[in-house]
Motif scaffolding. Structure first.
Motif, PDB file in Angstrom:
ATOM      1  N   THR A 160      27.217  77.033  39.880  1.00 45.18           N
ATOM      2  CA  THR A 160      27.074  75.583  39.797  1.00 45.18           C
ATOM      3  C   THR A 160      25.788  75.206  39.059  1.00 45.18           C
ATOM      4  N   GLN A 161      24.785  76.072  39.123  1.00 44.46           N
ATOM      5  CA  GLN A 161      23.511  75.784  38.477  1.00 44.46           C
ATOM      6  C   GLN A 161      23.385  76.621  37.211  1.00 44.46           C
ATOM      7  N   ARG A 162      23.394  75.980  36.078  1.00 39.95           N
ATOM      8  CA  ARG A 162      23.247  76.680  34.804  1.00 39.95           C
ATOM      9  C   ARG A 162      21.861  76.413  34.233  1.00 39.95           C
ATOM     10  N   HIS A 163      21.356  77.371  33.472  1.00 42.24           N
ATOM     11  CA  HIS A 163      20.050  77.195  32.834  1.00 42.24           C
ATOM     12  C   HIS A 163      20.240  76.888  31.357  1.00 42.24           C
ATOM     13  N   TYR A 164      19.672  75.787  30.900  1.00 45.35           N
ATOM     14  CA  TYR A 164      19.724  75.391  29.495  1.00 45.35           C
ATOM     15  C   TYR A 164      18.319  75.482  28.911  1.00 45.35           C
ATOM     16  N   ALA A 165      18.219  76.084  27.732  1.00 47.44           N
ATOM     17  CA  ALA A 165      16.910  76.298  27.116  1.00 47.44           C
ATOM     18  C   ALA A 165      16.362  75.045  26.460  1.00 47.44           C
ATOM     19  N   SER A 166      17.243  74.101  26.102  1.00 51.20           N
ATOM     20  CA  SER A 166      16.783  72.883  25.438  1.00 51.20           C
ATOM     21  C   SER A 166      17.812  71.783  25.597  1.00 51.20           C
ATOM     22  N   GLU A 167      17.390  70.564  25.317  1.00 50.04           N
ATOM     23  CA  GLU A 167      18.307  69.434  25.318  1.00 50.04           C
ATOM     24  C   GLU A 167      19.191  69.442  24.082  1.00 50.04           C
ATOM     25  N   GLN A 168      18.677  69.983  22.978  1.00 47.34           N
ATOM     26  CA  GLN A 168      19.414  69.973  21.714  1.00 47.34           C
ATOM     27  C   GLN A 168      20.591  70.938  21.734  1.00 47.34           C
ATOM     28  N   TYR A 169      20.357  72.147  22.296  1.00 48.06           N
ATOM     29  CA  TYR A 169      21.402  73.180  22.283  1.00 48.06           C
ATOM     30  C   TYR A 169      22.382  72.924  23.417  1.00 48.06           C
ATOM     31  N   LEU A 170      23.656  72.880  23.092  1.00 48.06           N
ATOM     32  CA  LEU A 170      24.677  72.472  24.049  1.00 48.06           C
ATOM     33  C   LEU A 170      25.054  73.561  25.050  1.00 48.06           C
ATOM     34  N   LEU A 171      24.744  74.826  24.750  1.00 55.01           N
ATOM     35  CA  LEU A 171      25.181  75.922  25.603  1.00 55.01           C
ATOM     36  C   LEU A 171      24.017  76.474  26.426  1.00 55.01           C
ATOM     37  N   PRO A 172      24.313  77.058  27.591  1.00 53.92           N
ATOM     38  CA  PRO A 172      23.249  77.545  28.473  1.00 53.92           C
ATOM     39  C   PRO A 172      22.692  78.901  28.029  1.00 53.92           C
ATOM     40  N   ALA A 173      21.614  79.307  28.699  1.00 50.64           N
ATOM     41  CA  ALA A 173      21.011  80.627  28.495  1.00 50.64           C
ATOM     42  C   ALA A 173      20.806  81.243  29.869  1.00 50.64           C
ATOM     43  N   ASP A 174      21.829  81.933  30.365  1.00 52.05           N
ATOM     44  CA  ASP A 174      21.758  82.535  31.693  1.00 52.05           C
ATOM     45  C   ASP A 174      22.681  83.750  31.737  1.00 52.05           C
ATOM     46  N   GLU A 175      22.833  84.337  32.901  1.00 54.08           N
ATOM     47  CA  GLU A 175      23.605  85.579  33.014  1.00 54.08           C
ATOM     48  C   GLU A 175      25.075  85.372  32.677  1.00 54.08           C
ATOM     49  N   VAL A 176      25.629  84.259  33.093  1.00 62.04           N
ATOM     50  CA  VAL A 176      27.034  83.969  32.787  1.00 62.04           C
ATOM     51  C   VAL A 176      27.233  83.900  31.275  1.00 62.04           C
ATOM     52  N   GLU A 177      26.332  83.193  30.593  1.00 64.43           N
ATOM     53  CA  GLU A 177      26.428  83.067  29.138  1.00 64.43           C
ATOM     54  C   GLU A 177      26.157  84.401  28.450  1.00 64.43           C
ATOM     55  N   THR A 178      25.271  85.210  29.014  1.00 66.18           N
ATOM     56  CA  THR A 178      25.002  86.537  28.451  1.00 66.18           C
ATOM     57  C   THR A 178      26.268  87.383  28.424  1.00 66.18           C
ATOM     58  N   ASN A 179      27.021  87.371  29.513  1.00 71.09           N
ATOM     59  CA  ASN A 179      28.276  88.131  29.567  1.00 71.09           C
ATOM     60  C   ASN A 179      29.272  87.615  28.536  1.00 71.09           C
ATOM     61  N   ARG A 180      29.324  86.290  28.378  1.00 73.22           N
ATOM     62  CA  ARG A 180      30.236  85.717  27.387  1.00 73.22           C
ATOM     63  C   ARG A 180      29.814  86.124  25.977  1.00 73.22           C
ATOM     64  N   LEU A 181      28.513  86.101  25.706  1.00 74.54           N
ATOM     65  CA  LEU A 181      28.022  86.477  24.375  1.00 74.54           C
ATOM     66  C   LEU A 181      28.311  87.936  24.054  1.00 74.54           C
ATOM     67  N   VAL A 237      14.391  93.466   8.946  1.00 72.90           N
ATOM     68  CA  VAL A 237      15.594  92.654   9.135  1.00 72.90           C
ATOM     69  C   VAL A 237      15.290  91.639  10.229  1.00 72.90           C
ATOM     70  N   LEU A 238      15.775  90.421  10.051  1.00 77.12           N
ATOM     71  CA  LEU A 238      15.605  89.371  11.051  1.00 77.12           C
ATOM     72  C   LEU A 238      16.962  88.974  11.610  1.00 77.12           C
ATOM     73  N   GLU A 239      17.080  89.011  12.942  1.00 77.17           N
ATOM     74  CA  GLU A 239      18.219  88.351  13.574  1.00 77.17           C
ATOM     75  C   GLU A 239      17.710  87.034  14.142  1.00 77.17           C
ATOM     76  N   SER A 240      18.143  85.951  13.534  1.00 78.11           N
ATOM     77  CA  SER A 240      17.720  84.614  13.917  1.00 78.11           C
ATOM     78  C   SER A 240      18.651  84.070  14.994  1.00 78.11           C
ATOM     79  N   ALA A 241      18.065  83.417  16.016  1.00 75.93           N
ATOM     80  CA  ALA A 241      18.844  82.926  17.159  1.00 75.93           C
ATOM     81  C   ALA A 241      19.614  84.072  17.786  1.00 75.93           C
ATOM     82  N   ALA A 242      18.882  85.122  18.170  1.00 78.18           N
ATOM     83  CA  ALA A 242      19.484  86.404  18.531  1.00 78.18           C
ATOM     84  C   ALA A 242      20.187  86.393  19.876  1.00 78.18           C
ATOM     85  N   GLY A 243      19.836  85.472  20.781  1.00 76.67           N
ATOM     86  CA  GLY A 243      20.452  85.495  22.106  1.00 76.67           C
ATOM     87  C   GLY A 243      20.056  86.752  22.860  1.00 76.67           C
ATOM     88  N   THR A 244      21.008  87.638  23.069  1.00 80.84           N
ATOM     89  CA  THR A 244      20.741  88.896  23.776  1.00 80.84           C
ATOM     90  C   THR A 244      20.179  89.973  22.859  1.00 80.84           C
TER      91      THR A 244
END
Length: 283
Positions: A7-28, A56-63
Motif C-alpha cells: 500500500t505504501q510505495r516510494h517515489y523518488a520525485s514528483e516529476q517521475y510517475l513510477l516508484p523506486a522500491d522493491e516492487v518496482e525493482t522486481n518489475r524492472l 560507458v554511461l548508463e543514464s537513468a540506470a534504475g537497478t
C-alpha cells in the motif's frame, strides 16, 4: 495468482510517475529480460566497437542490471569497460556488481561538468514518464556533451500513443485515465518522431530507429505478461488517483485487477504497445 501490492510505495520525485522500491525493482528486472528477448537477445544494437578502458554511461540506470550484463558480456570477449550508472535515487542500486561498474546519484538533466567528452557510448531506456518536452531537450543536450566525438547514444523508449490496452470495460477506463494523466504531466505521446527531431537539432547525426510491437497477455513468445503490465500501471496509481480519477486507491486497484483479467482473456494481438530504440552519433 494475484498478490496484494504494497500500500505504501516510494517515489523518488514528483516529476517521475513510477516508484523506486522493491516492487518496482522486481518489475524492472523482468522488463530487462523481456526487452532483451524482444530485440533478438541483444543488449545493444549500436554499431560500436569498444575496447578495454572505454567508458560507458548508463543514464537513468534504475537497478543497473543492463550495465552489469553489458559489462559481463564484454568481459567474456576480454574487453574490460569502465561503466558509470546514474539515477536520481539509490534505492534500487545493486549492492553486488563487478569492479568496473560504478553507481552515483545524478539527474539525467544535469550531469557532472567534468564528464564532458568522456564516454564512448551512452545507453538510456524507458524514462518516458520522467521527462516533458523541455526536460528531454536538457537530457539529450547533456548526453551529447558527455559523449566523445564519434560516440553513440542509444535510447530505448515506449511509444505511448500506440497503447492499445482497451479490450474490455475496465481496461478501456484504465487507458482513458492513464492518457489523461500523461497529458497533465506533459508526457510526449509521439516520442520516436519527437526524439529524432530533437537529436538532429542538438547536433547528432546518423539517427536511426528500430521498433517492435509488443503483445500483452497471459503467456507466449515475446508476450508481455498481463500481471507485469498490471504492476506497471499500479505504479502510476499516485498520479492517476491524484490527477483526475475521482476515486480512491482501492477503486483504482479494483480497476487494475479487472483490466488484468481482460488482458489475460483477450484474443491474441488485441492488447499491445510499441517499444523502440533510437541510435544517434556525435560527430
Amino acid at each position: 495468482m494475484y498478490k496484494k501490492p504494497c500500500t505504501q510505495r516510494h517515489y523518488a520525485s514528483e516529476q517521475y510517475l513510477l516508484p523506486a522500491d522493491e516492487v518496482e525493482t522486481n518489475r524492472l528486472d523482468y522488463q530487462h529480460l523481456f526487452t532483451f528477448k524482444t530485440f533478438e537477445n541483444r543488449l545493444s544494437i549500436a554499431p560500436i566497437d569498444l575496447k578495454s578502458g572505454d567508458r560507458v554511461l548508463e543514464s537513468a540506470a534504475g537497478t543497473g542490471i543492463w550495465a552489469i550484463d553489458f559489462f559481463e558480456e564484454n568481459r567474456k570477449n576480454d574487453v574490460l569497460l569502465d561503466i558509470e550508472c546514474i539515477d536520481i535515487c539509490d534505492k534500487q542500486f545493486r549492492k553486488n556488481r563487478p569492479f568496473g561498474v560504478h553507481f552515483s546519484i545524478h539527474s539525467v538533466t544535469d550531469l557532472p561538468a567534468e564528464w564532458s567528452s568522456t564516454f564512448s557510448y551512452v545507453y538510456q531506456r524507458l524514462i518516458t514518464y520522467a521527462l516533458n518536452e523541455s526536460l528531454w531537450r536538457k537530457s539529450l543536450s547533456e548526453l551529447f556533451r558527455v559523449l566523445l566525438p564519434g560516440g553513440w547514444v542509444e535510447l530505448m523508449e515506449v511509444e505511448s500513443q500506440t497503447y492499445h490496452i482497451h479490450v474490455g470495460p475496465c481496461s478501456t477506463k484504465l487507458q482513458s485515465l492513464i492518457f489523461e494523466t500523461l497529458a497533465r504531466k506533459g508526457v510526449i505521446m509521439n516520442l520516436a518522431q519527437h526524439l529524432s527531431a530533437v537529436l538532429k537539432t542538438i547536433g547528432f547525426v546518423d539517427i536511426q530507429c528500430e521498433a517492435r510491437q509488443v503483445r500483452i497477455g497471459r503467456s507466449g513468445e515475446k508476450v508481455y505478461r498481463s500481471s507485469d503490465f498490471a504492476n506497471f500501471v499500479r505504479g502510476l496509481k499516485r498520479d492517476v488517483v491524484k490527477n483526475g480519477m475521482n476515486g480512491t486507491e482501492e477503486e483504482y486497484e479494483d480497476l487494475v485487477r479487472g483490466a488484468e483479467r481482460e488482458w489475460d482473456n483477450s484474443d491474441a494481438n488485441k492488447a499491445s504497445f510499441t517499444i523502440f530504440t533510437i541510435l544517434a552519433r556525435k560527430p
